[in-house]
Scaffold this active site. Sequence first.
Site, PDB file in Angstrom:
ATOM      1  N   ASP A  65     -71.937 -62.941  55.483  1.00 19.30           N
ATOM      2  CA  ASP A  65     -70.904 -62.383  54.622  1.00 19.30           C
ATOM      3  C   ASP A  65     -71.318 -60.951  54.328  1.00 19.30           C
ATOM      4  O   ASP A  65     -72.304 -60.716  53.622  1.00 19.30           O
ATOM      5  CB  ASP A  65     -70.798 -63.200  53.322  1.00 19.30           C
ATOM      6  CG  ASP A  65     -69.660 -62.729  52.425  1.00 19.30           C
ATOM      7  OD1 ASP A  65     -69.228 -61.570  52.551  1.00 19.30           O
ATOM      8  OD2 ASP A  65     -69.212 -63.530  51.573  1.00 19.30           O
ATOM      9  N   VAL A  66     -70.581 -59.991  54.880  1.00 17.69           N
ATOM     10  CA  VAL A  66     -70.998 -58.588  54.794  1.00 17.69           C
ATOM     11  C   VAL A  66     -71.004 -58.055  53.368  1.00 17.69           C
ATOM     12  O   VAL A  66     -71.542 -56.970  53.110  1.00 17.69           O
ATOM     13  CB  VAL A  66     -70.113 -57.680  55.680  1.00 17.69           C
ATOM     14  CG1 VAL A  66     -70.274 -58.057  57.145  1.00 17.69           C
ATOM     15  CG2 VAL A  66     -68.647 -57.727  55.246  1.00 17.69           C
ATOM     16  N   ASN A  92     -67.253 -54.062  61.886  1.00 12.61           N
ATOM     17  CA  ASN A  92     -65.861 -54.383  62.202  1.00 12.61           C
ATOM     18  C   ASN A  92     -65.201 -55.310  61.188  1.00 12.61           C
ATOM     19  O   ASN A  92     -63.970 -55.335  61.095  1.00 12.61           O
ATOM     20  CB  ASN A  92     -65.809 -55.021  63.606  1.00 12.61           C
ATOM     21  CG  ASN A  92     -64.455 -55.596  63.930  1.00 12.61           C
ATOM     22  OD1 ASN A  92     -63.496 -54.870  64.160  1.00 12.61           O
ATOM     23  ND2 ASN A  92     -64.363 -56.936  63.932  1.00 12.61           N
ATOM     24  N   TYR A 157     -55.543 -50.971  51.714  1.00  7.80           N
ATOM     25  CA  TYR A 157     -56.059 -50.942  53.077  1.00  7.80           C
ATOM     26  C   TYR A 157     -56.284 -49.507  53.523  1.00  7.80           C
ATOM     27  O   TYR A 157     -57.343 -49.168  54.067  1.00  7.80           O
ATOM     28  CB  TYR A 157     -55.077 -51.649  54.012  1.00  7.80           C
ATOM     29  CG  TYR A 157     -55.579 -51.825  55.427  1.00  7.80           C
ATOM     30  CD1 TYR A 157     -56.539 -52.783  55.726  1.00  7.80           C
ATOM     31  CD2 TYR A 157     -55.101 -51.035  56.465  1.00  7.80           C
ATOM     32  CE1 TYR A 157     -57.012 -52.954  57.015  1.00  7.80           C
ATOM     33  CE2 TYR A 157     -55.556 -51.188  57.761  1.00  7.80           C
ATOM     34  CZ  TYR A 157     -56.508 -52.148  58.038  1.00  7.80           C
ATOM     35  OH  TYR A 157     -56.972 -52.307  59.319  1.00  7.80           O
ATOM     36  N   LYS A 161     -59.882 -47.676  54.513  1.00  9.40           N
ATOM     37  CA  LYS A 161     -60.108 -47.171  55.870  1.00  9.40           C
ATOM     38  C   LYS A 161     -60.324 -45.657  55.890  1.00  9.40           C
ATOM     39  O   LYS A 161     -61.070 -45.153  56.730  1.00  9.40           O
ATOM     40  CB  LYS A 161     -58.942 -47.576  56.779  1.00  9.40           C
ATOM     41  CG  LYS A 161     -58.855 -49.079  57.026  1.00  9.40           C
ATOM     42  CD  LYS A 161     -60.129 -49.623  57.660  1.00  9.40           C
ATOM     43  CE  LYS A 161     -60.023 -51.090  58.012  1.00  9.40           C
ATOM     44  NZ  LYS A 161     -61.246 -51.591  58.690  1.00  9.40           N
TER      45      LYS A 161
END
Length: 238
Positions: A65-66, A92, A157, A161
């Site tokens: 789990d990043v 990613n 989002y 990003k």
Amino acid sequence: MLKQLLQDKVAIITGASSGIGKAIALRYAEEGAKVVVSSKTQTKCEEVTNEISENGYTSIPIVCDVRKVNEIEALFDKSINHFGKVDIVIANAGISGGNKHVAEYDFITWNKVMDTNLNGVFLTVREAFRRMKKNGGHIIVMSSQAGVEGYAGKGAYCASKFAVRGLAHALAEEGRAHDINVSTICPGTVATPILAASNTRVKNPMQPDAIADAAVYLATLRGNSLVRDVVVERLHLG
């Protein structure tokens, strides 16, 4: 037999159990890399590593789990203990955050998007940088075309990003002295589970393989070149 472009490289890929991450994992394996397939689900990781193994290539599954520091550290420890090194890291893992205008966003959902898409990337690239400082390497951050231009209904989002692109730019400057190259890939609309879950209607999205091609290209660049942002999108002509 054609020369494999990533022969004997070791690559860690987060979010590698589906979509773009899976496509990159499969393509990297075909190009000779030893691939660490990582995501939050053991069975999905194993599905990808089994496919790689059936094709005669090398990979291992590691659950991570990043968003969790200890799991990121364990991911790198296990990868290096198994393969002896790490040459390429692809940050990613990410989520979409749904389709809501900024005024409609609740803070819990906003933080959920940032925790995965920004904090998770930060923890991944920070650990990658620490492990690569001695021998160099390449870090690839998965941003988005939504990290280059904003879209209504995609505020969280887009913000995440854009943010990871800024992080990658800073990391690239810091990596110059250590032979660490840092790149971002900014895909347009790609046919992935995230796209399907967002209920966004797209007539002709790209396939994940197109992004995998870009990831191979970046990883094969030589020298201390700092490739910043590679935007991959389908252009409709005529």
